[in-house]
Design a protein around this motif. Structure first.
Motif, PDB file in Angstrom:
ATOM      1  N   ALA A   9      75.155  27.457   9.736  1.00 38.28           N
ATOM      2  CA  ALA A   9      75.357  25.762   9.877  1.00 38.28           C
ATOM      3  C   ALA A   9      74.301  25.411  10.788  1.00 38.28           C
ATOM      4  CB  ALA A   9      76.599  25.327  10.025  1.00 38.28           C
ATOM      5  N   THR A  10      74.182  26.424  11.846  1.00 36.49           N
ATOM      6  CA  THR A  10      73.161  25.861  12.996  1.00 36.49           C
ATOM      7  C   THR A  10      71.816  26.165  12.394  1.00 36.49           C
ATOM      8  OG1 THR A  10      74.874  26.630  14.847  1.00 36.49           O
ATOM      9  CG2 THR A  10      72.508  26.755  15.381  1.00 36.49           C
ATOM     10  N   ARG A  11      71.430  27.062  11.656  1.00 39.30           N
ATOM     11  CA  ARG A  11      70.149  27.255  11.408  1.00 39.30           C
ATOM     12  C   ARG A  11      69.906  26.288  10.218  1.00 39.30           C
ATOM     13  NH1 ARG A  11      72.071  32.904  10.681  1.00 39.30           N
ATOM     14  NH2 ARG A  11      72.241  32.295   8.262  1.00 39.30           N
ATOM     15  N   GLN A  12      70.716  25.981   9.313  1.00 40.80           N
ATOM     16  CA  GLN A  12      70.419  24.582   8.377  1.00 40.80           C
ATOM     17  C   GLN A  12      70.363  23.498   9.073  1.00 40.80           C
ATOM     18  OE1 GLN A  12      69.967  26.240   5.873  1.00 40.80           O
ATOM     19  NE2 GLN A  12      71.162  25.235   4.471  1.00 40.80           N
ATOM     20  N   ASN A  13      71.108  23.096  10.452  1.00 46.26           N
ATOM     21  CA  ASN A  13      70.721  21.943  10.943  1.00 46.26           C
ATOM     22  C   ASN A  13      69.532  21.903  11.697  1.00 46.26           C
ATOM     23  OD1 ASN A  13      73.248  20.513  10.626  1.00 46.26           O
ATOM     24  ND2 ASN A  13      74.079  21.829  12.353  1.00 46.26           N
ATOM     25  N   TYR A  14      69.048  23.242  12.152  1.00 46.42           N
ATOM     26  CA  TYR A  14      67.598  23.312  12.740  1.00 46.42           C
ATOM     27  C   TYR A  14      66.609  22.799  11.905  1.00 46.42           C
ATOM     28  CZ  TYR A  14      69.533  25.043  17.212  1.00 46.42           C
ATOM     29  OH  TYR A  14      70.204  25.282  18.239  1.00 46.42           O
ATOM     30  N   ILE A  15      66.502  23.685  10.593  1.00 47.92           N
ATOM     31  CA  ILE A  15      65.606  23.451   9.498  1.00 47.92           C
ATOM     32  C   ILE A  15      65.754  21.975   9.108  1.00 47.92           C
ATOM     33  CG2 ILE A  15      65.209  23.743   6.988  1.00 47.92           C
ATOM     34  CD1 ILE A  15      66.168  26.779   8.073  1.00 47.92           C
ATOM     35  N   HIS A  16      66.806  21.166   9.000  1.00 44.17           N
ATOM     36  CA  HIS A  16      66.769  19.961   8.566  1.00 44.17           C
ATOM     37  C   HIS A  16      66.164  18.844   9.532  1.00 44.17           C
ATOM     38  CE1 HIS A  16      68.316  16.206   6.492  1.00 44.17           C
ATOM     39  NE2 HIS A  16      68.829  15.864   8.167  1.00 44.17           N
ATOM     40  N   SER A  17      66.327  19.324  10.803  1.00 44.82           N
ATOM     41  CA  SER A  17      65.929  18.434  12.112  1.00 44.82           C
ATOM     42  C   SER A  17      64.246  18.617  12.212  1.00 44.82           C
ATOM     43  CB  SER A  17      66.223  19.040  13.407  1.00 44.82           C
ATOM     44  OG  SER A  17      67.623  18.662  13.468  1.00 44.82           O
ATOM     45  N   VAL A  18      63.624  19.833  11.911  1.00 47.16           N
ATOM     46  CA  VAL A  18      62.326  20.234  11.780  1.00 47.16           C
ATOM     47  C   VAL A  18      61.667  19.363  10.572  1.00 47.16           C
ATOM     48  CG1 VAL A  18      60.447  21.707  11.723  1.00 47.16           C
ATOM     49  CG2 VAL A  18      62.441  22.021  13.071  1.00 47.16           C
ATOM     50  N   LYS A  19      62.272  19.548   9.421  1.00 44.20           N
ATOM     51  CA  LYS A  19      62.036  18.825   8.099  1.00 44.20           C
ATOM     52  C   LYS A  19      61.794  17.111   8.366  1.00 44.20           C
ATOM     53  CE  LYS A  19      63.508  20.112   4.122  1.00 44.20           C
ATOM     54  NZ  LYS A  19      64.373  20.427   3.029  1.00 44.20           N
ATOM     55  N   ILE A  20      62.567  16.755   9.109  1.00 43.30           N
ATOM     56  CA  ILE A  20      62.772  15.212   9.486  1.00 43.30           C
ATOM     57  C   ILE A  20      61.351  15.044  10.318  1.00 43.30           C
ATOM     58  CG2 ILE A  20      63.864  13.238  10.542  1.00 43.30           C
ATOM     59  CD1 ILE A  20      66.563  14.571   9.938  1.00 43.30           C
ATOM     60  N   LEU A  21      61.350  15.674  11.327  1.00 41.56           N
ATOM     61  CA  LEU A  21      60.028  15.426  11.976  1.00 41.56           C
ATOM     62  C   LEU A  21      58.651  15.684  11.188  1.00 41.56           C
ATOM     63  CD1 LEU A  21      58.732  15.137  14.755  1.00 41.56           C
ATOM     64  CD2 LEU A  21      58.664  17.515  14.973  1.00 41.56           C
ATOM     65  N   ASN A  49      69.233   4.475  15.746  1.00 42.94           N
ATOM     66  CA  ASN A  49      70.636   4.635  16.265  1.00 42.94           C
ATOM     67  C   ASN A  49      71.077   6.093  16.181  1.00 42.94           C
ATOM     68  OD1 ASN A  49      70.580   2.259  17.702  1.00 42.94           O
ATOM     69  ND2 ASN A  49      71.457   1.122  15.718  1.00 42.94           N
ATOM     70  N   THR A  50      70.405   7.240  16.124  1.00 39.94           N
ATOM     71  CA  THR A  50      70.754   8.550  16.023  1.00 39.94           C
ATOM     72  C   THR A  50      71.698   9.014  16.899  1.00 39.94           C
ATOM     73  OG1 THR A  50      68.745   8.937  14.749  1.00 39.94           O
ATOM     74  CG2 THR A  50      69.976  10.779  15.723  1.00 39.94           C
ATOM     75  N   ALA A  51      72.897   9.506  16.653  1.00 37.33           N
ATOM     76  CA  ALA A  51      73.906   9.926  17.495  1.00 37.33           C
ATOM     77  C   ALA A  51      73.361  10.944  18.555  1.00 37.33           C
ATOM     78  CB  ALA A  51      75.090  10.498  17.091  1.00 37.33           C
ATOM     79  N   ALA A  52      73.768  10.789  19.791  1.00 37.17           N
ATOM     80  CA  ALA A  52      73.480  11.764  20.688  1.00 37.17           C
ATOM     81  C   ALA A  52      73.384  13.314  20.371  1.00 37.17           C
ATOM     82  CB  ALA A  52      74.199  11.653  22.123  1.00 37.17           C
ATOM     83  N   PHE A  53      74.618  13.535  19.694  1.00 38.36           N
ATOM     84  CA  PHE A  53      74.806  14.904  19.144  1.00 38.36           C
ATOM     85  C   PHE A  53      73.715  15.431  18.308  1.00 38.36           C
ATOM     86  CE2 PHE A  53      76.417  17.613  15.442  1.00 38.36           C
ATOM     87  CZ  PHE A  53      76.799  18.738  16.283  1.00 38.36           C
ATOM     88  N   ASN A  54      73.279  14.530  17.535  1.00 36.85           N
ATOM     89  CA  ASN A  54      72.188  14.943  16.490  1.00 36.85           C
ATOM     90  C   ASN A  54      70.742  14.853  17.248  1.00 36.85           C
ATOM     91  OD1 ASN A  54      73.535  15.052  13.991  1.00 36.85           O
ATOM     92  ND2 ASN A  54      73.775  12.859  13.732  1.00 36.85           N
ATOM     93  N   LEU A  55      70.547  14.057  18.107  1.00 35.54           N
ATOM     94  CA  LEU A  55      69.494  14.212  19.120  1.00 35.54           C
ATOM     95  C   LEU A  55      69.352  15.463  19.745  1.00 35.54           C
ATOM     96  CD1 LEU A  55      69.106  10.643  20.516  1.00 35.54           C
ATOM     97  CD2 LEU A  55      67.594  11.676  18.910  1.00 35.54           C
ATOM     98  N   ASN A  56      70.466  16.081  20.213  1.00 31.53           N
ATOM     99  CA  ASN A  56      70.610  17.375  20.930  1.00 31.53           C
ATOM    100  C   ASN A  56      70.168  18.527  19.897  1.00 31.53           C
ATOM    101  OD1 ASN A  56      71.149  16.438  23.375  1.00 31.53           O
ATOM    102  ND2 ASN A  56      73.381  16.362  23.050  1.00 31.53           N
ATOM    103  N   ILE A  57      70.647  18.277  18.609  1.00 28.01           N
ATOM    104  CA  ILE A  57      70.362  19.196  17.709  1.00 28.01           C
ATOM    105  C   ILE A  57      68.787  19.334  17.350  1.00 28.01           C
ATOM    106  CG2 ILE A  57      70.350  19.737  15.034  1.00 28.01           C
ATOM    107  CD1 ILE A  57      73.378  18.950  15.488  1.00 28.01           C
ATOM    108  N   ARG A  58      68.242  17.968  17.315  1.00 31.90           N
ATOM    109  CA  ARG A  58      66.729  18.046  17.184  1.00 31.90           C
ATOM    110  C   ARG A  58      65.804  18.276  18.289  1.00 31.90           C
ATOM    111  NH1 ARG A  58      68.724  13.149  14.468  1.00 31.90           N
ATOM    112  NH2 ARG A  58      68.148  13.324  12.363  1.00 31.90           N
ATOM    113  N   VAL A  59      66.354  18.161  19.614  1.00 35.15           N
ATOM    114  CA  VAL A  59      65.594  18.799  20.495  1.00 35.15           C
ATOM    115  C   VAL A  59      65.718  20.445  20.555  1.00 35.15           C
ATOM    116  CG1 VAL A  59      65.707  18.873  23.119  1.00 35.15           C
ATOM    117  CG2 VAL A  59      65.822  16.765  21.973  1.00 35.15           C
ATOM    118  N   ALA A  60      67.016  20.799  20.284  1.00 33.41           N
ATOM    119  CA  ALA A  60      67.181  22.392  20.380  1.00 33.41           C
ATOM    120  C   ALA A  60      66.265  22.782  19.197  1.00 33.41           C
ATOM    121  CB  ALA A  60      68.738  22.654  20.259  1.00 33.41           C
TER     122      ALA A  60
END
Length: 64
Positions: A9-21, A49-60
């Motif tokens: 799930a972490t890998r999927q979240n990271y990939i999704h975050s990079v795709k958004i960028l 208004n992205t949640a702080a949790f999601n912003l942390n995932i995007r930064v990571a």
């Protein structure tokens, strides 16, 4: 850092975050400036208004 050592799930979240960028700037993160990434994160928080949790995932995800 090794992304493979993280949970699926972490890998999927990271990939999704990079795709958004990539969709936002139409270029890979390596071609983005540090200032551009900061502006992107401010846009995510302020306008979308992205949640702080999601912003942390995007930064990571960008650290990889």
């Amino acid at each position: 850092m090794n992304l493979a050592s993280n949970a699926f799930a972490t890998r999927q979240n990271y990939i999704h975050s990079v795709k958004i960028l990539i969709q936002h700037y139409q270029k890979v993160p390596e071609d983005c400036t540090a200032d551009g990434i900061k502006k992107y994160l401010v846009y995510q928080k302020g306008v979308l208004n992205t949640a702080a949790f999601n912003l942390n995932i995007r930064v990571a995800s960008l650290k990889y």
